[in-house]
Write an enzyme that holds these catalytic residues in place. Structure first.
Site, PDB file in Angstrom:
ATOM      1  N   ASP A 125       0.865  -1.176   0.000  1.00  0.00           N
ATOM      2  CA  ASP A 125       0.000   0.000   0.000  1.00  0.00           C
ATOM      3  C   ASP A 125       0.909   1.236   0.000  1.00  0.00           C
ATOM      4  O   ASP A 125       2.114   1.110   0.177  1.00  0.00           O
ATOM      5  CB  ASP A 125      -0.862  -0.048   1.276  1.00  0.00           C
ATOM      6  CG  ASP A 125      -2.084   0.860   1.185  1.00  0.00           C
ATOM      7  OD1 ASP A 125      -2.258   1.524   0.151  1.00  0.00           O
ATOM      8  OD2 ASP A 125      -2.852   0.902   2.159  1.00  0.00           O
ATOM      9  N   GLU A 144       2.708   5.135  -3.877  1.00  0.00           N
ATOM     10  CA  GLU A 144       2.656   6.163  -4.951  1.00  0.00           C
ATOM     11  C   GLU A 144       3.971   6.921  -5.099  1.00  0.00           C
ATOM     12  O   GLU A 144       4.280   7.305  -6.221  1.00  0.00           O
ATOM     13  CB  GLU A 144       1.508   7.123  -4.679  1.00  0.00           C
ATOM     14  CG  GLU A 144       0.140   6.481  -4.817  1.00  0.00           C
ATOM     15  CD  GLU A 144      -0.224   5.575  -3.628  1.00  0.00           C
ATOM     16  OE1 GLU A 144       0.376   5.771  -2.558  1.00  0.00           O
ATOM     17  OE2 GLU A 144      -1.050   4.681  -3.783  1.00  0.00           O
ATOM     18  N   ASP A 153      -8.859   3.702  -1.986  1.00  0.00           N
ATOM     19  CA  ASP A 153      -9.769   4.003  -0.881  1.00  0.00           C
ATOM     20  C   ASP A 153     -11.061   4.638  -1.369  1.00  0.00           C
ATOM     21  O   ASP A 153     -11.257   5.852  -1.283  1.00  0.00           O
ATOM     22  CB  ASP A 153      -9.050   4.885   0.135  1.00  0.00           C
ATOM     23  CG  ASP A 153      -7.818   4.181   0.678  1.00  0.00           C
ATOM     24  OD1 ASP A 153      -7.749   2.943   0.542  1.00  0.00           O
ATOM     25  OD2 ASP A 153      -6.926   4.855   1.209  1.00  0.00           O
TER      26      ASP A 153
END
Lengths: 439, 922
Positions: free
Chosen positions: B513, B516, B589
Site C-alpha cells: 500500500d 505512490e 480508498d
C-alpha cells in the site's frame, strides 16, 4: 447420510430461492450427533468426530468421539452447572426477598409521605403566620431606607451588551453575499496556515484525517461523573438511615406523635410559640419529605426495569462490576451505565439500554461521542460462571465495546440437563462397547 | 513554539470538521502547473520542426528534427533533436525523439528502464529501406514510408514533421502524431542569470535544478468514435472530452500517482496509478492504440469535435476522428503506435511491449476478507470461524498496518499477535491463506534493523541536498528505499525470506500500500519532485513508476522466498505500465456510496483494457458505512470483479457478511458462492489473459466490436466471452434496463430464461441477484459443490453449462493446473476445448503436443452437463468411447436448488474432464 434441512424456511415463499441447505448427519457414536454443512463432506478436513464426513477415503480421519479431553470438558461443564444452578436458585431467592423488602419499603414510604406531608403543610401554615407578623414590624422600620436606593438603576452596561449580537449576524451575512460559506473560510484558513506548519506537523495533520486521533478523543472530565455519583450518594445516605423496617415503624410513630403535639399548639396563641424552634422543625421535615420523595421515585424507577423472568437480575441493580485491562479500569453498573477510566480521564461507554437475546447480554448505548464514528456503546455478554465477574473487555469495531461477564444467574437448568444427557449417552455407549468387547 | 502548537491543534480541529471532503486544493490543477498551463495555450500549427537527414540506420528509420524558419541571431540556437522510427512484429511502430547526445545537453534525459520486456527487442523488424513519396496536398513536402506489417505502413512526413501509421490499401490513416503541429520539446539548457526556475506550491518549493524540460504533442485516432484507457481515474470508461466546443471548463486527465483522501467518483483527476496507454474504437469495428513510455507527470486532453475549427483546418475533415493532446513534465518521447485492427489485437500488441499478466495463485482468485484492522489473533480466529459457522466460503484473511510493531513492516505487535506462525497454520488447516501489509515507508528508528541496514547501505532515496529523504507517513518520520536501483530491489526482495521475515510462513502473501509513494507532509501528499534516485535521476522523472518498481521488488521477493516454485501474490495500490507482470491492484480508498459502486465498473474496465487484468474495488466501500442493501449489491457485483475483496476503514462498523440479519447473510453468501462455482471459468480466463493479454473482465465492445450500442456502455461488462453482468446501482431498484449485444440470445444465469440479443431489455430485478447472462454459443465450466475455501475444491467434479446458439452449437474452454507453482510454464497443465455441434458434445485437448517435461493430471469427473436452449427432445445420450448410455432429464440449473429453475441435464455422464470423449444426443 444426507438429509435435507430447510434452513431458510422463512425464505421459501420468495419468488427465487437461494440455494437450499443440505446437511450431513454425523452419528458420532460415543459423542453427541451433529449436523454438518454439506460443504464439509469429503473436503479433506475431518469434521465429524467419528470421521464419517470423509468417506471417500482421500484422508483418514481417526475416531475422536471418545476423546478423553472432550469428555473431561463435558464433565467439567456438568460440575460447574450443577453448582451454578444451585447458586442461581439462591440468587433468585435473595432477589425475591429483596423485592419484598423494597416493596414493603415503598408502601411504608408512601405512608410516611402522607403523614410527613401533612405535617409539613401544617408547619408551613405556622411559619407563614409567624412571618406575617414579623414582616409587618419590619416594614415599618425599613420604608425610610428603601427610598435612597431607588435612583440607582438601569446602568449603561446592559445596552452595550445587547449591541454585539446584531453585528455578528451581519458579518456572516456579508460573507454569504460574497459567495463564501463559513466553512469555505475555514478551509481557506487551514490552507493558509498549513503552509506555516513544520514538516512533522503537516505529516500529522494528514494522519489525523485518517485516524481521527488527537482531535478525536472526546474525554470527559472526571468531575462530571463525580457529581452524578454524589447525587446518588444522597439517596443512599437516606436509604441507610431508614434501612431497618422495624426501627422505621417506631420512627413513624414518633412523627405522628410530633404531629399531634403541633396540632395541639395551634390551639395556643401564636405569641406563645417559639419561632426559631418552629422554623427548624419546618426545615427538617421539608428536607425529610424531599428525601422520601426521591427515594420513592428511585424505587418506582427501579421497579420499572426488566429483571428477567424470575427477577434473577434484581440484585444486579445496585452493583458495580469492575475489570482492569490495559491501563484502564472498566466499570459496569447494570441498569445504570458503564465507564472506562484511564489515568486522568473517564469515558462513558454507554447508558443502560436493555437486555438482549432473552437476557443473554446487557446493552449500554448512547455513550460519549466518538470522532468520525458511532457514539460509544457496550455489549456485555453473559455466561454461566460460579462467581459474578467481568472479563474480556474488547473493542471489536471502533467505539463499539464488548465484554464478557460470568455469573451464576446464567447457569440454567435446561443447559445442565443437556450436558448431563450428552454425558450419559457417552457413558452408555462406552458401556455397550465394553460389553461387546467381552463377548 | 507554544503558539505554533496551539495553531496546529486548531488546524486539526478544522481538519476534523471538514473531514468528508476531497481536498481539491491540495492538488495541483493544470493552471497551477506551469508546463501544463503553457502547453494548453499552444496554438495549432505552432510546431515548425521539419525532418531532415532521413535515412535508414541500424534497422531504424532515423532523422533529425530542426526548425524550418531561420533563427534570429539574438535567439538561442535551437539544437536538432534525433528521431527514430522502429518497427516490431504484430504491427507496432515505436517512435523515439530525444535530444541529440552529440550536442552535449546538460543532463541525459530519463528513459524508463525495466518496463519493456526483454523479449520485445527480439521482435524488432530490421528495416532495409524506405520509399519516398509525395503526398497529395503537400506542396513540395516529401514523406518516407516504411513497412510496418501486412497491410500497414509507417510514414514520416518531413515538412511539417508528422509520424503516422496507415493501412496500405486505401492509405487510410490509423494513428498519427503532430498532425496538428502542437509538438513541443523543451531542451535542457544552462540557467540564465535572471531566471528563476523554482516552483512553489502550498508552502513546498521545488528547486527544479534542471529547469523546464517538458514535452507535448497531439495524437489523432482516425476512424474512431471513442477513446478509452489511461487509468487511473474515477470516471466514465469512454473518456469524455476535456477541451473544445461543448465542454465546460475541465482539467485534463492527469496521470500522477497520488494518495488522494476520499477521491470523488467523477473526475479526470489523477489517483494511485498511471498507465499512459490509450485505445480507440469506432464504428468500423476497428481499434488502435497509443502508448507513451514516460513516468513523469502527464496530462492528457481529449479534444471535442471542432476544437480546431477556429484555427483553420489543417487536416481533411473526417467524420470520425478523436484528437488528443499529451503533455509531460520531463523524460523523452518513447511512443508506441498499435494498429489493431481488432480490440484484442491492440491489447496483445501493447502486451508484447510491457509483458503479459502474471498467472495468479488459484486461491487469490477467490474471496478475500480484509479490514483495517483485524486486531488480534483472537479476532482473526473469530472471523475465521464465523465464516464456517455461516457456511460462507473465503480464502484469504488480511492484516492491515496495525498488526505490526509500531508500523515497522516485517514485524508483529507482540501483544496482539504473539503467535503469528500458529495463527497462519490454523488458517492453512482449512486451506486458507493470510496477507500482511508491507509499505515502502521505513520507520527512521535506529533500533529497527531494516532502517539501520538501509541507511548504512545508502539505499534510501535522497533529498535535493543529497541527504536521506525524510518524510512523514504512518510510523512518523520515514525514509523510502530507492527501488529504481536493481541492487536495492534485490536487497528488498531478500527481506521476504522466511529467515528475514520472522513469523512468516509459506501461506503468507503480501499487500503493498502507499507506494505512490504517499508522503503525508510532501507536496500533494507525495515525494518532492527534486528528490534524487540512482544516478541522479530526479523523482519528477520517474514518479509514476516508483510504485511499479516497489511492487516488482516485493513480487520478486516472494518468488525468491519459495525457491522460484511458488507464484507470488502481491496486491499493489500504485501501478504503472507493466505492473500486470507482478500481481493485482485495487482501486484504492473508495467510499461506501452508490456512486462509487457504479464507478468501480468503468475503473476496472479501464484497468483491464490497459493490461491490469487482475483488479477490483473494495467491496462495501472503504470509507463510511454501507447500508445493508448497498453492501449486498456490492457483493453481488464484486463477485464478478477479477479481484474480489471486502475491506473497510477502521472507523466504520463491522461489516462481515453475517452481521446484517439472516436474509442479508443469505444474500451475501449466495453472491460469494456464485463466485466460487465460477472459479474454474475465472481461472481459465486468467490463463487466457496470461497468454494473450485479453482481460478477464472486458468491455462489451471487445466481444462485439461492431455493435455501436455497446461502445459507451460501462454499466455492464463481460466476464470472458461468455458472461454479461450488470450491477444494480441504485437503492430499491425494481427494474433495470440491460442492453444485450449481438445477434444471438442470452440466458439468465439464475432462471435460464432466454433473451434476444441486439436489444435493450427492461427487466424486473429482485434483491436476490444482479442481472447476469450467459451468451448463446458458449460453454462455461463450473464447480458447484460448496466448500470452505477454493483449496478443498481441487478434487471436486465439474459441471458444464452449455448455452446453445440458434444453430444448436456452442464451445468453451477449461484450463487447469496445480494452482500455485510455475510448472505450468513447462507444460504441467490441462487445457480442454468443449464443442457442441450436430448433437455431439466433444472434449478435446488444446494443450500443445507433445507436452513439456512436466505433467499435470486430474481425475476429476464431469458430474453434470446442463443444456440451455436445447430443442430436439432427446431422452438418452451415448457416451463414447465407453459406449455407455446416459439419461437426459430435467435437473436444477443451480446445484441444490430443488425449487429453482430447471434445465435439460445429464447427470453423472461418467467422463473425466481431462480426457477425450464424445457424448452423442440420441
Amino acid at each position: 447420510m444426507m438429509i435435507s434441512v430447510t434452513a431458510q424456511t422463512a425464505l421459501m415463499s420468495q419468488e427465487h430461492q437461494l440455494v437450499q441447505e443440505e446437511k450431513f448427519y454425523c452419528k458420532n457414536i460415543g459423542h453427541s450427533p451433529s449436523l454438518l454443512y454439506s460443504s464439509r463432506v469429503n473436503d479433506g478436513i475431518c469434521d465429524c468426530c467419528d470421521g464419517s464426513d470423509e468417506y471417500d477415503g482421500k484422508v483418514k480421519c481417526p475416531n475422536t468421539c471418545n476423546d478423553a479431553i472432550a469428555i473431561e470438558s463435558l464433565k467439567r461443564n456438568v460440575e460447574v452447572y450443577q453448582e451454578g444452578v444451585t447458586l442461581r436458585k439462591q440468587e433468585i431467592e435473595q432477589a425475591k426477598r429483596a423485592i419484598a423488602r423494597d416493596r414493603a419499603e415503598l408502601s411504608m414510604l408512601k405512608r410516611e409521605r402522607e403523614v410527613v406531608g401533612k405535617l409539613v403543610s401544617q408547619l408551613d401554615e405556622l411559619v407563614q403566620k409567624l412571618e406575617q407578623e414579623h414582616e409587618e414590624e419590619e416594614n415599618k422600620m425599613s420604608e425610610a431606607r428603601n427610598e435612597k436606593v431607588k435612583n440607582k438603576k438601569s446602568g449603561p452596561e446592559e445596552n452595550a451588551d445587547r449591541q454585539i449580537e446584531p453585528m455578528k449576524t451581519s458579518d456572516v451575512e456579508k460573507k454569504r453575499q460574497s459567495g463564501e460559506s463559513p466553512s469555505d473560510q475555514n478551509e481557506k484558513d487551514e490552507d493558509k496556515n498549513s503552509e506555516g506548519l513544520s514538516r512533522e506537523e503537516l505529516g500529522q495533520l494528514v494522519v489525523s484525517r485518517w485516524t481521527g486521533k488527537k482531535t478525536g478523543e472526546q474525554v470527559k472530565e472526571i468531575d462530571q461523573t463525580k457529581n452524578d455519583q454524589e447525587n446518588d450518594g444522597q439517596v443512599d445516605g437516606y436509604k441507610e438511615s431508614v434501612a431497618d423496617n422495624t426501627s422505621r415503624q417506631s420512627w413513624l410513630n414518633k412523627i405522628q406523635e410530633t404531629a399531634q403535639s403541633f396540632l395541639n399548639m395551634f390551639s395556643t396563641t401564636i405569641a406563645n410559640l417559639d419561632a426559631t424552634q418552629i422554623r427548624k422543625e419546618y426545615n427538617d421535615y421539608t428536607s425529610k419529605l424531599s428525601d422520601i420523595n426521591s427515594r420513592i421515585s428511585s424505587l418506582t424507577e427501579k421497579f420499572k426495569h426488566d429483571f428477567g423472568k424470575e427477577n434473577e437480575f434484581y440484585l444486579f441493580y445496585d452493583r458495580c462490576f469492575e475489570s482492569e485491562q490495559d491501563k484502564y479500569v472498566y466499570k459496569v453498573r447494570p441498569f445504570k451505565d458503564a465507564t472506562q477510566k484511564g489515568d486522568n480521564s473517564e469515558t462513558l461507554l454507554g447508558k443502560w439500554d436493555e437486555f438482549g437475546n432473552s437476557h443473554r447480554y446487557m446493552l449500554f448505548t448512547d455513550g460519549d461521542e466518538c470522532w468520525n464514528g458511532p457514539d460509544r456503546s457496550l455489549k456485555v455478554k453473559l455466561r454461566c460462571g460460579l462467581k459474578t465477574e467481568l472479563t474480556g473487555m474488547d473493542e471489536p469495531s471502533r467505539c463499539e465495546y464488548a465484554a464478557l461477564m460470568y455469573t451464576p444467574v446464567l447457569c440454567l437448568d435446561e443447559k445442565l440437563e443437556e450436558f448431563k444427557q450428552k454425558l450419559e449417552s457417552i457413558d452408555q455407549v462406552q458401556e455397550q462397547q465394553w460389553n461387546h468387547d467381552e463377548l | 513554539m507554544k503558539m505554533k502548537q496551539f495553531a496546529f491543534f486548531f488546524l486539526l480541529f478544522l481538519a476534523s470538521q471538514t473531514v468528508h471532503s476531497w481536498k481539491k486544493d491540495e492538488f495541483r490543477a493544470c493552471d497551477q502547473t506551469p508546463f501544463c498551463k503553457r502547453a494548453r495555450f499552444r496554438k495549432l500549427g505552432s510546431c515548425t520542426l521539419i525532418a531532415t537527414d532521413v535515412s535508414i540506420s541500424d534497422g531504424d528509420l532515423t532523422a533529425k528534427l530542426i526548425p524550418k524558419a531561420k533563427q534570429y541571431h539574438d535567439q538561442d540556437p535551437i539544437k536538432p533533436l534525433t528521431l527514430s522510427v522502429s518497427v516490431y512484429q504484430y504491427g507496432i511502430l515505436r517512435l523515439k525523439i530525444d535530444e541529440d547526445p552529440s550536442s552535449n545537453p546538460p543532463k541525459k534525459r530519463f528513459q524508463v528502464p525495466d518496463v519493456i520486456v526483454p523479449e520485445f527487442e527480439g521482435k524488432k523488424l530490421w528495416l532495409q529501406s524506405a520509399t519516398t513519396e509525395k503526398l497529395d496536398g503537400d506542396i513540395g513536402g516529401l514523406s518516407s514510408v516504411v513497412y510496418l506489417s501486412d497491410g500497414y505502413e509507417a510514414v514520416l512526413r518531413h515538412d511539417p514533421f508528422e509520424v503516422y501509421v496507415r493501412e496500405k490499401a486505401g492509405k487510410r490513416r490509423v494513428v498519427s502524431l503532430n498532425s496538428h503541429g502542437l509538438f513541443d520539446f523543451e531542451q535542457l539548457r544552462v540557467k540564465k542569470e535572471d531566471e528563476d526556475w523554482e516552483e512553489r506550491f502550498r508552502g513546498h518549493t521545488d528547486s527544479r535544478p534542471y529547469g523546464p524540460q517538458s514535452i507535448s504533442f497531439d495524437v489523432s485516432f482516425h476512424e474512431s468514435d471513442f477513446v478509452y484507457g489511461i487509468p487511473e481515474h474515477a470516471t466514465s470508461f469512454a473518456l469524455k472530452p476535456t477541451r473544445g466546443p461543448g465542454v465546460e471548463e475541465s482539467e485534463p486527465y492527469r496521470l500522477f500517482n497520488l494518495d488522494v483522501f476520499e477521491y470523488v467518483h467523477d473526475s479526470p483527476f489523477g489517483i494511485y496509478g498511471s498507465i499512459p496507454f490509450m485505445v480507440s474504437h469506432g464504428k468500423s469495428g476497428k481499434s488502435s492504440g497509443f502508448f507513451w513510455l514516460n513516468a513523469a507527470e502527464m496530462q492528457i486532453d481529449v479534444l471535442a469535435k471542432g476544437w480546431d475549427a477556429d484555427n483553420g483546418i489543417l487536416m481533411p475533415t473526417e467524420q470520425s476522428r478523436i484528437d488528443t493532446f499529451w503533455m509531460t513534465e520531463a523524460g523523452i518521447v518513447d511512443t508506441f503506435f498499435f494498429v489493431g485492427p481488432g480490440p484484442k489485437d491492440v491489447v496483445k500488441q501493447y502486451m508484447s511491449v510491457t509483458g503479459l499478466p502474471a498467472m495468479p495463485q488459484l486461491f487469490s482468485t477467490a474471496y478475500h476478507q480484509c479490514r483495517w484492522n483485524y486486531r488480534d489473533e483472537e479476532d482473526v480466529e473469530n472471523v475465521d470461524s464465523k465464516f464456517d459457522e455461516h457456511d460462507i466460503p473465503y480464502d484469504v484473511l488480511w492484516l492491515d498496518i496495525e498488526h505490526t510493531d509500531g508500523k515497522r513492516y516485517f514485524t508483529w505487535d507482540k501483544l496482539l499477535f504473539p503467535h503469528p506462525e500458529e495463527m497462519q497454520k490454523k488458517l492453512v488447516a482449512k486451506g486458507r491463506h493470510m496477507v500482511t501489509i508491507v509499505d515502502p515507508h521505513i520507520k527512521r528508528d535506529d533500533s529497527f534493523d531494516l532502517h539501520k541496514d538501509a541507511s548504512q547501505r545508502g539505499y534510501y532515496v535522497k533529498d535535493a541536498t543529497g541527504k536521506d529523504f525524510d518524510g512523514w507517513c504512518w510510523p512518523g518520520s520515514s525514509s523510502y528505499p530507492d527501488v529504481l536501483n536493481p541492487e536495492i530491489r534485490s536487497w528488498w526482495a531478500e527481506k521476504f525470506s522466511y529467515k528475514n521475515y520472522i513469523g512468516s510462513t509459506p501461506s503468507l502473501y503480501i499487500w503493498n500500500d502507499m507506494n505512490e509513494p504517499s508522503v503525508f507532509n510532501g507536496p500533494e501528499v507525495t515525494m518532492p519532485r527534486d528528490a534524487l534516485h540512482l544516478g541522479g535521476v530526479e523523482h519528477r522523472e520517474l514518479h509514476n513508476a516508483y510504485g511499479y518498481y516497489f511492487h516488482m521488488a516485493t513480487a520478486d521477493g516472494l518468488v525468491k522466498r519459495g525457491d522460484g516454485k511458488d507464484r507470488p501474490f502481491v496486491l499493489s495500490r500504485a501501478f504503472f505500465a507493466g505492473s500486470q507482470r507482478y500481481g493485482a491492484v485495487w482501486t484504492g480508498d473508495n467510499s461506501a456510496d452508490w456512486d462509487h459502486l457504479r464507478v468501480s465498473v468503468p475503473m476496472i474496465l479501464s484497468l483491464g483494457l490497459t493490461g491490469m487484468s487482475f483488479s477490483g474495488a473494495d467491496v462495501g466501500g472503504f470509507f463510511g458505512n454501507p447500508d445493508p442493501e448497498l453492501l449486498v449489491r456490492w457483493y453481488q457485483l464484486g463477485a464478478y470483479y477479477p479481484f474480489f475483496r471486502g475491506h473497510a476503514h477502521h472507523d466504520t462498523k463491522r461489516r462481515e457478511p453475517w452481521l446484517f440479519g439472516e436474509r442479508n447473510t443469505a444474500l451475501m453468501r449466495d453472491a460469494i458462492r456464485i463466485r466460487y462455482t465460477l472459479l474454474p471459468y475465472f481461472y481459465t480466463l486468467f490463463r487466457e489473459a496470461n497468454v494473450s493479454g485479453v482481460p478477464v473482465v472486458r468491455p462489451l465492445w471487445m466481444e462485439f466490436p461492431s455493435d455501436e450500442a455497446a461502445f459507451s456502455n460501462d454499466e455492464a461488462f463481460m466476464v470472458g466471452n461468455s458472461l454479461l453482468v450488470q450491477g444494480i446501482y441504485e437503492t430499491r431498484a425494481k427494474h433495470a434496463s440491460i442492453y444485450l449485444p449481438g445477434k444471438e440470445s442470452w440466458y439468465d444465469l439464475r432462471t435460464g430464461t432466454s433473451y434476444k440479443g441486439g436489444k435493450t431489455h427492461k427487466l424486473e430485478v429482485s434483491e436476490d441477484s444482479i442481472p447476469a447472462f450467459q451468451r448463446a454459443g458458449t460453454i462455461v465450466p463450473r464447480k458447484d459443490r460448496l466448500r470452505r475455501s477454493s483449496t478443498q475444491m481441487m478434487l471436486d467434479p465439474f459441471t458444464l453449462v452449455i448455452a446453445l446458439n440458434s444453430s444448436q452449437e456452442a464451445e468453451g474452454e477449461l484450463y487447469l493446473d496445480d494452482g500455485k507453482s510455475f510448472d505450468f510454464k513447462h507444460g504441467a497443465y490441462i487445457h480442454r476445448r468443449f464443442v457442441f455441434s450436430n448433437g455431439h458434445l466433444t472434449s478435446s485437448n488444446m494443450a500443445p503436443s507433445p507436452p513439456g517435461n512436466s505433467k499435470f493430471s486430474s481425475d476429476c469427473f464431469v458430474e453434470r452437463i446442463i443444456l440451455l436452449g436445447y430443442t430436439p427432445g432427446a431422452k438418452t445420450a451415448l457416451v463414447e468411447p465407453e459406449n455407455q448410455k446416459a439419461e437426459i432429464e430435467l435437473g436444477p440449473l443451480r446445484f441444490g436448488e430443488q425449487h429453482g429453475a430447471a434445465a435439460v441435464t445429464i447427470r453423472k455422464p461418467g467422463v473425466r474432464v481431462a480426457e477425450d470423449w464424445k457424448i452423442k444426443f440420441l
